[in-house]
Design a protein around this motif. Structure first.
Motif, short mmCIF file in Angstrom:
data_model
loop_
_atom_site.label_atom_id
_atom_site.label_comp_id
_atom_site.label_asym_id
_atom_site.label_seq_id
_atom_site.Cartn_x
_atom_site.Cartn_y
_atom_site.Cartn_z
N GLY A 14 -4.87 5.12 11.19
CA GLY A 14 -5.41 5.82 10.02
C GLY A 14 -5.63 4.98 8.79
O GLY A 14 -5.87 5.52 7.71
N THR A 15 -5.61 3.65 8.94
CA THR A 15 -5.76 2.80 7.77
C THR A 15 -7.17 2.21 7.62
O THR A 15 -7.43 1.46 6.68
CB THR A 15 -4.75 1.63 7.81
N LYS A 41 -4.07 -6.39 6.35
CA LYS A 41 -5.17 -6.27 5.39
C LYS A 41 -5.62 -4.82 5.27
O LYS A 41 -5.84 -4.30 4.16
CB LYS A 41 -6.33 -7.16 5.82
N ASN A 42 -5.76 -4.15 6.41
CA ASN A 42 -6.16 -2.74 6.38
C ASN A 42 -5.10 -1.85 5.75
O ASN A 42 -5.40 -0.89 5.04
CB ASN A 42 -6.46 -2.25 7.81
N ALA A 46 -5.69 0.44 2.52
CA ALA A 46 -5.45 1.88 2.58
C ALA A 46 -4.49 2.31 1.49
O ALA A 46 -4.66 3.38 0.88
CB ALA A 46 -4.90 2.26 3.96
N ARG A 47 -3.48 1.49 1.22
CA ARG A 47 -2.56 1.81 0.12
C ARG A 47 -3.30 1.87 -1.21
O ARG A 47 -3.07 2.77 -2.02
CB ARG A 47 -1.45 0.75 0.03
N ASP A 48 -4.21 0.93 -1.42
CA ASP A 48 -4.98 0.93 -2.66
C ASP A 48 -5.87 2.16 -2.76
O ASP A 48 -6.06 2.72 -3.85
CB ASP A 48 -5.86 -0.33 -2.74
N GLU A 49 -6.44 2.58 -1.63
CA GLU A 49 -7.38 3.71 -1.65
C GLU A 49 -6.68 5.06 -1.69
O GLU A 49 -7.07 5.96 -2.43
CB GLU A 49 -8.31 3.64 -0.45
N LEU A 50 -5.63 5.22 -0.87
CA LEU A 50 -4.96 6.52 -0.77
C LEU A 50 -3.87 6.71 -1.82
O LEU A 50 -3.50 7.85 -2.11
CB LEU A 50 -4.36 6.68 0.63
N LYS A 51 -3.36 5.58 -2.33
CA LYS A 51 -2.32 5.58 -3.37
C LYS A 51 -1.13 6.43 -2.94
O LYS A 51 -0.65 6.32 -1.82
CB LYS A 51 -2.91 5.99 -4.71
N ASN A 53 -0.97 9.47 -2.27
CA ASN A 53 -1.33 10.67 -1.52
C ASN A 53 -0.97 10.61 -0.05
O ASN A 53 -1.11 11.61 0.67
CB ASN A 53 -2.84 10.93 -1.65
N ALA A 54 -0.53 9.45 0.44
CA ALA A 54 -0.21 9.32 1.86
C ALA A 54 0.97 8.39 2.06
O ALA A 54 1.18 7.46 1.29
CB ALA A 54 -1.41 8.80 2.63
N HIS A 55 1.74 8.66 3.09
CA HIS A 55 2.77 7.74 3.56
C HIS A 55 2.09 6.78 4.53
O HIS A 55 1.41 7.22 5.46
CB HIS A 55 3.89 8.49 4.28
N ILE A 56 2.26 5.50 4.32
CA ILE A 56 1.61 4.51 5.18
C ILE A 56 2.68 3.69 5.90
O ILE A 56 3.56 3.12 5.26
CB ILE A 56 0.67 3.59 4.38
N VAL A 57 2.61 3.67 7.22
CA VAL A 57 3.63 3.04 8.04
C VAL A 57 2.99 1.99 8.93
O VAL A 57 1.98 2.25 9.60
CB VAL A 57 4.34 4.09 8.93
N ARG A 58 3.57 0.78 8.92
CA ARG A 58 3.09 -0.24 9.85
C ARG A 58 3.64 0.08 11.23
O ARG A 58 4.85 0.18 11.43
CB ARG A 58 3.55 -1.63 9.42
N SER A 59 2.74 0.26 12.20
CA SER A 59 3.15 0.61 13.55
C SER A 59 2.08 0.17 14.53
O SER A 59 0.90 0.44 14.33
CB SER A 59 3.36 2.14 13.65
N ASP A 60 2.50 -0.53 15.57
CA ASP A 60 1.58 -0.98 16.62
C ASP A 60 1.39 0.15 17.61
O ASP A 60 2.33 0.56 18.31
CB ASP A 60 2.17 -2.21 17.30
N ALA A 61 0.17 0.67 17.71
CA ALA A 61 -0.11 1.82 18.58
C ALA A 61 0.08 1.50 20.05
O ALA A 61 0.18 2.43 20.86
CB ALA A 61 -1.53 2.32 18.34
N GLY A 62 0.16 0.23 20.41
CA GLY A 62 0.35 -0.14 21.80
C GLY A 62 1.78 -0.49 22.16
O GLY A 62 2.05 -0.88 23.30
#
Length: 253
Positions: A14-15, A41-42, A46-51, A53-62
């Protein structure tokens, strides 16, 4: 009242691209959103854009261990959740003579294994009446050269959507898929391609799509959000958003 006001939503991948577009649309409708990404980088963008308004978590989908850790974070931050969008994906364009065990494993880890285990670990957190929406691809059935591994990985997910729908119906959770065709995104769905390869891919998509254009991220987002909130008597469906290509729509001569 907004469809998603007060709802708690998790978006993998989602980033950037379509996943980020999902997040922005959900936030605009009042949802509390947690998004994941792997590329630093993404994540920062995303942190800059969503500020806030969202929790952002580093997670490898694989990575199964990352998915297990993500489920714990979601439980701590949200408790129960309402909707999950499994959007993370990886496509590497390689013909049969070119793909390797490494590129095969990478695509199946993100596109298939990651989805299976994300459903396993996040489904117990979803409230009755909630949903899981998974991004598949028209590569499931298109038979396009260079997409054998990616198409196979996504086809496995399409089969899993039906099984998950049948297994989670007793929990009151619907499971559907949104299947994009050629969509205009920053990476064009092939992040490791060169700019020249992306340009060629876009030109090919415009030729092959009956509507003679790429779809927009907004068009995919509308379909995904419809499946999540409005399609309350629908489960196990794969909803194509591809300009008519996979439905045999003929192009006027």
């Amino acid at each position: 009242m907004s469809r998603f006001a007060g709802k708690k939503v998790v978006i993998t991948g989602g980033t950037h691209g379509m996943g980020l577009d999902f997040a922005k649309a959900l936030i605009a409708e009042g949802a509390e959103v947690l998004v994941t990404g792997r590329n630093e980088k993404n994540i920062e963008a995303a942190r800059d854009e969503l500020k806030e308004n969202a929790h952002i978590v580093r997670s490898d989908a694989g990575s199964v261990s990352d998915i297990e850790a993500l489920a714990k974070i979601v439980a701590e931050k949200f408790g129960k959740i309402d909707h999950v969008f499994l959007n993370a994906g990886l496509a590497i364009l390689e013909t049969i003579d070119k793909f390797t065990e490494d590129t095969f494993d990478r695509q199946y880890a993100v596109n298939t294994k990651g989805v299976f285990f994300a459903v396993k670990h996040l489904a117990p957190l979803i409230q009755s009446g909630g949903s899981i929406t998974i991004t598949t691809s028209v590569a499931n059935t298109a038979g396009a050269p260079g997409m054998g591994v990616y198409g196979g990985a996504k086809a496995a997910v399409r089969a899993f959507v039906r099984v998950a729908a049948s297994e989670l119906v007793a929990q009151g959770v619907r499971v559907n898929a949104v299947s994009p065709g050629f969509i205009h995104t920053p990476s064009m769905g092939i992040p490791e391609a060169t700019p020249e390869e992306r340009a060629q891919f876009q030109a090919l998509g415009d030729i092959l799509t009956p509507m003679k254009r790429h779809g927009s991220m907004e068009e995919v987002t509308k379909a995904a959000l419809f499946l999540a909130a409005d399609a309350t008597f629908t489960s196990g469906l794969e909803f194509t958003v591809d300009g008519g290509g996979s439905q045999g729509v003929l192009t006027p001569q």
